[in-house]
Design a protein around this motif. Sequence first.
Motif, mmCIF file in Angstrom:
data_model
loop_
_atom_site.group_PDB
_atom_site.id
_atom_site.type_symbol
_atom_site.label_atom_id
_atom_site.label_comp_id
_atom_site.label_asym_id
_atom_site.label_seq_id
_atom_site.Cartn_x
_atom_site.Cartn_y
_atom_site.Cartn_z
ATOM 1 N N ARG A 1 -14.699 -28.965 31.416
ATOM 2 C CA ARG A 1 -13.893 -30.012 30.772
ATOM 3 C C ARG A 1 -13.630 -29.703 29.308
ATOM 4 O O ARG A 1 -12.781 -30.326 28.675
ATOM 5 C CB ARG A 1 -14.596 -31.363 30.897
ATOM 6 C CG ARG A 1 -15.949 -31.412 30.213
ATOM 7 C CD ARG A 1 -16.670 -32.711 30.493
ATOM 8 N NE ARG A 1 -18.056 -32.631 30.089
ATOM 9 C CZ ARG A 1 -18.986 -33.474 30.485
ATOM 10 N NH1 ARG A 1 -18.691 -34.452 31.295
ATOM 11 N NH2 ARG A 1 -20.235 -33.340 30.077
ATOM 12 N N TYR A 2 -14.353 -28.753 28.722
ATOM 13 C CA TYR A 2 -14.177 -28.402 27.316
ATOM 14 C C TYR A 2 -13.090 -27.351 27.101
ATOM 15 O O TYR A 2 -12.648 -27.133 25.983
ATOM 16 C CB TYR A 2 -15.494 -27.884 26.731
ATOM 17 C CG TYR A 2 -16.680 -28.786 27.019
ATOM 18 C CD1 TYR A 2 -16.636 -30.141 26.709
ATOM 19 C CD2 TYR A 2 -17.827 -28.279 27.606
ATOM 20 C CE1 TYR A 2 -17.709 -30.974 26.984
ATOM 21 C CE2 TYR A 2 -18.913 -29.101 27.881
ATOM 22 C CZ TYR A 2 -18.847 -30.444 27.574
ATOM 23 O OH TYR A 2 -19.910 -31.271 27.848
ATOM 24 N N ASP A 3 -12.660 -26.698 28.177
ATOM 25 C CA ASP A 3 -11.724 -25.583 28.043
ATOM 26 C C ASP A 3 -10.353 -26.007 27.519
ATOM 27 O O ASP A 3 -9.637 -25.199 26.937
ATOM 28 C CB ASP A 3 -11.548 -24.868 29.386
ATOM 29 C CG ASP A 3 -12.799 -24.098 29.791
ATOM 30 O OD1 ASP A 3 -13.655 -23.864 28.917
ATOM 31 O OD2 ASP A 3 -12.923 -23.740 30.981
ATOM 32 N N GLN A 4 -9.982 -27.267 27.730
ATOM 33 C CA GLN A 4 -8.655 -27.724 27.307
ATOM 34 C C GLN A 4 -8.531 -27.880 25.790
ATOM 35 O O GLN A 4 -7.426 -28.042 25.273
ATOM 36 C CB GLN A 4 -8.346 -29.063 27.978
ATOM 37 C CG GLN A 4 -9.287 -30.190 27.549
ATOM 38 C CD GLN A 4 -9.039 -31.477 28.287
ATOM 39 O OE1 GLN A 4 -7.984 -32.080 28.190
ATOM 40 N NE2 GLN A 4 -10.033 -31.910 29.070
ATOM 41 N N TYR A 5 -9.633 -27.828 25.064
ATOM 42 C CA TYR A 5 -9.602 -28.018 23.612
ATOM 43 C C TYR A 5 -9.573 -26.676 22.883
ATOM 44 O O TYR A 5 -10.146 -25.690 23.353
ATOM 45 C CB TYR A 5 -10.813 -28.840 23.159
ATOM 46 C CG TYR A 5 -10.809 -30.224 23.758
ATOM 47 C CD1 TYR A 5 -10.058 -31.246 23.183
ATOM 48 C CD2 TYR A 5 -11.516 -30.495 24.923
ATOM 49 C CE1 TYR A 5 -10.026 -32.512 23.744
ATOM 50 C CE2 TYR A 5 -11.488 -31.755 25.497
ATOM 51 C CZ TYR A 5 -10.740 -32.763 24.900
ATOM 52 O OH TYR A 5 -10.696 -34.013 25.465
ATOM 53 N N ASP A 6 -8.914 -26.668 21.724
ATOM 54 C CA ASP A 6 -8.820 -25.433 20.930
ATOM 55 C C ASP A 6 -10.034 -25.227 20.042
ATOM 56 O O ASP A 6 -10.288 -24.104 19.602
ATOM 57 C CB ASP A 6 -7.554 -25.460 20.065
ATOM 58 C CG ASP A 6 -6.288 -25.351 20.895
ATOM 59 O OD1 ASP A 6 -6.391 -25.052 22.100
ATOM 60 O OD2 ASP A 6 -5.195 -25.571 20.333
ATOM 61 N N LYS B 1 -6.343 -31.331 18.908
ATOM 62 C CA LYS B 1 -6.803 -30.263 19.805
ATOM 63 C C LYS B 1 -8.304 -30.003 19.661
ATOM 64 O O LYS B 1 -8.831 -29.033 20.210
ATOM 65 C CB LYS B 1 -6.042 -28.964 19.508
ATOM 66 C CG LYS B 1 -4.553 -29.062 19.774
ATOM 67 C CD LYS B 1 -4.273 -29.127 21.243
ATOM 68 C CE LYS B 1 -2.783 -28.994 21.530
ATOM 69 N NZ LYS B 1 -2.499 -29.048 22.970
#
Length: 195
Positions: A3-8, A163
């Motif tokens: 779930r953390y992969d979507q953030y930069d 992001k």
Amino acid sequence: MSRYDQYDALIFDLDGTLLDSMPGHYAAWQKTAADFGFEVSESWYHTRGGSPTILTATTLVEQLHLDIEPSVLAAHKMQCFAEVMEAHLEMLPFTEVARRYAGKKPMAVGTGTLTDIATRMLKKAELLHLFDVVVGADQVSAHKPSPDTFVRCAELLSVTPSKCLVFEDAVFGFDAAAAAGMDVIDVRVTDVGLD
């Protein structure tokens, strides 16, 4: 996919999120209170989670009508904490998220603790190398619940605030993240979720 992969970028609070240093902070406030002739209770202390030392000192001076400059009280407390902090640095579960993403995503620590003390804590816990940036209370003029700490982290990481994902354990921090336009994980009630 985590779930953390979507953030930069990922931004972590320090006390209560990465390290359980709260007993050390409370011990430092008890010592400070004794030195200046007043008392603090543990129940009172837990209402101050996420509040920078200078704001807590200002609140104490106002509520107890102390004849002390808040800056003097805060400096004394931080000196007391510096003397005991190494005995109070238990790593918390979300350090595993930082380890997983170190070198893969820009990461910062955004804390109400002074930068030099936060850096010493992270170094002692062998976590400092995981982070690109440490933003402490001395780097911003408005502290949590103001968004300034987290906005400064995003600026230094060169990432748009929306992001960024913040990991926090205190209401002051939740409010700061929301004001910065960032999503936030409440580490008190959320599992690490790396599987």
